[in-house]
Scaffold this motif. Structure first.
Motif, mmCIF file in Angstrom:
data_model
loop_
_atom_site.group_PDB
_atom_site.id
_atom_site.type_symbol
_atom_site.label_atom_id
_atom_site.label_comp_id
_atom_site.label_asym_id
_atom_site.label_seq_id
_atom_site.Cartn_x
_atom_site.Cartn_y
_atom_site.Cartn_z
ATOM 1 N N LEU A 174 -0.685 -1.161 -0.660
ATOM 2 C CA LEU A 174 0.238 -2.012 0.236
ATOM 3 C C LEU A 174 1.777 -1.389 -0.227
ATOM 4 O O LEU A 174 2.533 -0.388 0.253
ATOM 5 C CB LEU A 174 0.944 -3.382 -0.110
ATOM 6 N N TYR A 175 2.304 -1.081 -2.077
ATOM 7 C CA TYR A 175 3.338 -0.949 -1.824
ATOM 8 C C TYR A 175 3.479 0.890 -2.603
ATOM 9 O O TYR A 175 4.697 0.994 -1.538
ATOM 10 C CB TYR A 175 3.718 -0.965 -3.460
ATOM 11 N N SER A 178 3.829 1.685 1.671
ATOM 12 C CA SER A 178 4.459 1.504 2.352
ATOM 13 C C SER A 178 5.891 2.469 1.628
ATOM 14 O O SER A 178 6.951 3.485 2.486
ATOM 15 C CB SER A 178 5.623 0.326 1.978
ATOM 16 N N GLY A 204 8.724 -2.505 2.334
ATOM 17 C CA GLY A 204 7.452 -2.713 2.697
ATOM 18 C C GLY A 204 6.993 -4.234 2.383
ATOM 19 O O GLY A 204 6.215 -4.594 2.569
ATOM 20 N N GLY A 252 4.942 -1.238 5.865
ATOM 21 C CA GLY A 252 4.495 -2.233 4.272
ATOM 22 C C GLY A 252 3.722 -3.504 5.733
ATOM 23 O O GLY A 252 2.970 -3.958 5.480
#
Length: 295
Positions: A174-175, A178, A204, A252
């Motif tokens: 996810l990080y 994003s 995100g 995100g």
């Protein structure tokens, strides 16, 4: 004359007679093999089988269905903060004119430009320096401690609980997706602006937190108010890259929807497939943005 009964021996030690049986499987067990239970005694095999079943049933899982990893539940967030702070200290040590040598070498822009201090910078993503789409997310203004301070405080406040709920692997994906989404938006909408900072990736995390709260049916007002204030700040505060914030927020949010709303059937396939789709879309937009400014 009656036939004498055959002696009963322990199933693990055939040379030892016994009158005790396991209360679960009823196999004969000698004193050396007896394990005290709430009622009677059990054999070692039944005890081991019960322990394995209990462990499997009680194994905690994240909201994305993955088993909770051992150790510090906030490990990745702490590592991200440590890396950002370490890079900022390197920026201070290296120095340089204008935005600083490290920012000039690893910050995000597509074409040759003059930074806000009037210094000429050449190279950029359009010149094959693709690493800038990620390295820029770990840089901050070396002369402004508030920049890194506010970002790291927000990363801890938003990121740590999200890491605990998603699990490390999903959180890392996810990080970084994003961050790539933020870079794609910057290169599309502001290719001639030097952009640095972790805020795109953090936005995100904001989007993912909103998706999580909606999925868990929590009160959405706190996160929506906070997100709205940050978006307002992005568009009204001079020097803030609203492009990175919007790009990171969109990426995100899309990744989190795929992770948190995936059906139980083929959950992992849907989660990683949707994450890969957002990743590919971000990379495609980066390629298109670079192509439009390349001579």
């Amino acid at each position: 004359m009656g036939v004498m009964d055959q002696p009963v021996c322990c199933y693990r030690h055939p040379d030892r007679e016994t009158g005790i049986r396991c209360t679960r499987c009823e196999r004969p067990i000698c004193p050396a093999c007896m394990v005290s239970a709430s009622v009677g005694f059990q054999c070692p095999d039944c005890v081991a089988r019960a322990d394995r079943t209990s462990h499997q049933v009680s194994q905690p899982r994240t909201v994305t269905g993955r088993r909770v990893g051992a150790g510090d539940p906030f490990l990745v967030t702490k590592l991200l903060i440590a890396v950002n702070v370490a890079v900022w200290l390197v920026e201070l040590a290296v120095g340089g004119g204008g935005s600083g040598k490290v920012a000039a070498d690893y910050g995000l822009y597509a074409v040759c430009l003059h930074d806000q201090f009037g210094h000429h910078l050449c190279g950029g993503a359009a010149d094959g320096q693709w690493y800038r789409v990620i390295t820029s997310a770990f840089l901050h203004e070396r002369t402004n401690p508030l920049h890194i301070g506010f970002n790291m405080m927000t990363l801890w406040w938003i990121g740590a609980p999200l890491e605990q709920r998603l699990g490390r692997l999903h959180y890392v994906a996810l990080y970084f997706v994003s961050a790539l989404g933020a870079s794609a938006a910057v290169l599309l909408l502001a290719p001639d602006a030097l952009t640095i900072g972790a805020s795109g990736a953090i936005f995100g995390l904001f989007g993912a937190t909103a998706v999580y709260m909606r999925r868990a049916q929590y009160d959405m007002r706190p996160i929506l108010i906070l997100l709205g204030l940050n978006i307002l700040f992005s568009f009204t505060w001079s020097g803030v890259s609203w492009q990175a914030h919007v790009g990171g927020l969109v990426a995100g949010t899309l990744v989190a929807i795929g992770m948190l709303y995936a059906p139980r059937e083929r959950r992992s396939l849907v989660q990683w497939g949707s994450t890969a789709a957002v990743l590919v879309a971000s990379l495609a937009l980066i390629g298109a943005a670079v192509a439009q400014v390349t001579p």
